[in-house]
Design an enzyme around this catalytic site. Structure first.
Site, mmCIF file in Angstrom:
data_model
loop_
_atom_site.group_PDB
_atom_site.id
_atom_site.type_symbol
_atom_site.label_atom_id
_atom_site.label_comp_id
_atom_site.label_asym_id
_atom_site.label_seq_id
_atom_site.Cartn_x
_atom_site.Cartn_y
_atom_site.Cartn_z
ATOM 1 N N ARG A 160 0.821 -1.220 0.000
ATOM 2 C CA ARG A 160 0.000 0.000 0.000
ATOM 3 C C ARG A 160 0.852 1.267 0.000
ATOM 4 O O ARG A 160 0.584 2.218 -0.734
ATOM 5 C CB ARG A 160 -0.930 0.005 1.215
ATOM 6 N N ILE A 161 1.888 1.304 0.853
ATOM 7 C CA ILE A 161 2.691 2.522 0.956
ATOM 8 C C ILE A 161 3.535 2.700 -0.304
ATOM 9 O O ILE A 161 3.633 3.812 -0.848
ATOM 10 C CB ILE A 161 3.573 2.486 2.216
ATOM 11 N N CYS A 211 9.583 -2.431 2.110
ATOM 12 C CA CYS A 211 9.344 -3.864 2.279
ATOM 13 C C CYS A 211 9.367 -4.210 3.764
ATOM 14 O O CYS A 211 9.975 -3.513 4.573
ATOM 15 C CB CYS A 211 10.401 -4.674 1.530
ATOM 16 N N PRO A 212 8.686 -5.284 4.150
ATOM 17 C CA PRO A 212 8.713 -5.702 5.552
ATOM 18 C C PRO A 212 10.085 -6.245 5.921
ATOM 19 O O PRO A 212 10.872 -6.634 5.045
ATOM 20 C CB PRO A 212 7.644 -6.801 5.609
ATOM 21 N N ARG A 240 11.883 -0.093 7.894
ATOM 22 C CA ARG A 240 12.488 -0.700 9.081
ATOM 23 C C ARG A 240 13.995 -0.523 9.001
ATOM 24 O O ARG A 240 14.606 -0.753 7.962
ATOM 25 C CB ARG A 240 12.132 -2.198 9.190
ATOM 26 N N GLU A 269 16.191 1.285 18.117
ATOM 27 C CA GLU A 269 15.450 2.498 18.447
ATOM 28 C C GLU A 269 14.968 2.470 19.891
ATOM 29 O O GLU A 269 14.369 1.470 20.305
ATOM 30 C CB GLU A 269 14.233 2.636 17.499
ATOM 31 N N HIS A 288 11.661 8.400 13.723
ATOM 32 C CA HIS A 288 10.574 7.449 13.465
ATOM 33 C C HIS A 288 9.210 8.139 13.587
ATOM 34 O O HIS A 288 8.336 7.699 14.338
ATOM 35 C CB HIS A 288 10.662 6.260 14.433
#
Length: 321
Positions: A160-161, A211-212, A240, A269, A288
């Protein structure tokens, strides 16, 4: 039945005070903790039927110590903070919020891109310091001013993004190429060309990661990939942190092998106070915040509450386990 007990372990980042918990409060006996440490999870979640967490870990040993727990909701899209297998063994559903931040994250990509192409903050600062008033000519600029039209935007991952980023890039007149994971079908979009990863890194003027984080994608931007990039290219990561080998990125920036990096995420983080990338040339790091517009957080909280309400009505939604 009696009001179910609902505990939020770490509500502060989602709602630092500008949103309302009232709808959630109407569903049960609500306790909201702004932050929780790992040692506080069992004590604070004791007796809770519904446990909500954003970044506080909920591991198998904690789940075992919470006999009343019936539902875990994640106040985010990523759910790796919860041991979903341990929850499944107890028949505890785990839910997430899959779509709230698409517009905001895509917008942040171009905040970083336009920061590089125009250097608005720097030039505005020189004006307030009196440089324009003292200038001989009617204008000046310290850095190359880059037009996005006809540049190539490479998008790694096309969910989606990634799709929304492609639409914004197309609106700026950019050519868009994308790489998708093996086995995914070609993308039906007139303005997007699907390419192999080598071609994407070799030809793109801007590379944006969407991507994840998986064992396959961890470190997908490494020394080899950075060496393929144009020396004038920009790297943007709002996905990420561990997608990038940070040591390799530092070397590439120090040696001028790429033009710059805009990072909204890092591998750890919050990062250490002496993170090596702080001093890297043309590296701009934001904390972030791509997800955190008021509109996106309002959508996120709304879906969190909808998820709990669906559970209470026996109609589960957005279950990840």
């Amino acid at each position: 039945r009696l009001l179910m007990k609902i505990v939020v372990l770490d509500g502060h980042t989602l709602n630092p005070g500008d949103l309302s918990w009232d709808r959630l409060c109407a569903l049960g006996d609500l306790t909201v903790h702004e932050h929780s440490t790992a040692d506080q999870v069992v004590e604070r979640a004791a007796g809770a039927e519904v446990l909500l967490t954003n970044k506080t870990l909920v591991r198998s040993e904690q789940i075992r110590q919470l006999p009343d727990l019936r539902y875990i909701g994640v106040l985010a899209t990523g759910f790796n903070i919860v041991d979903v297998e341990a929850a499944r063994e107890r028949e505890i559903p785990v839910t997430n919020v899959p779509t709230y931040g698409t517009m905001s994250v895509a917008q942040m990509v171009f905040a970083h891109v336009l920061h590089f192409t125009q250097n608005v903050g720097h030039h505005a600062q020189t004006v307030t310091e009196g440089r324009w008033a003292a200038n001989r000519d009617f204008c000046y600029w310290d850095t190359p001013l880059v037009e996005l039209g006809e540049l190539i935007m490479g998008i790694v991952g096309f969910g989606r993004i990634g799709r929304r980023v492609s639409e914004l890039a197309h609106a700026f007149g950019m050519e868009v190429v994308t790489y998708t994971r093996d086995g995914e079908p070609p993308i039906a979009a007139d303005h997007v060309r699907v390419v192999e990863l080598d071609e994407l890194f070799q030809t793109s003027d801007v590379i944006s990661l969407h991507c994840p984080l998986t064992p396959t994608t961890e470190g997908i931007v490494n020394a080899e990939r950075l060496a393929q990039m144009k020396s004038s290219a920009l790297l943007v990561n709002t996905s990420r942190g561990p997608l990038i080998d940070e040591a390799a990125l530092l070397t590439a920036l120090q040696e001028g092998r790429i033009a710059g990096a805009g990072l909204d995420v890092l591998a750890v983080e919050p990062p250490s106070a002496d993170h090596p990338l702080y001093g890297a040339p043309n590296c701009y790091i934001t904390p972030h915040i791509a997800w955190a517009t008021g509109a996106a957080r309002k959508r996120l909280l709304g879906t969190v509450i909808d998820n709990v309400q669906a559970y209470a009505q026996g109609k589960l939604q957005n279950v990840v386990n």
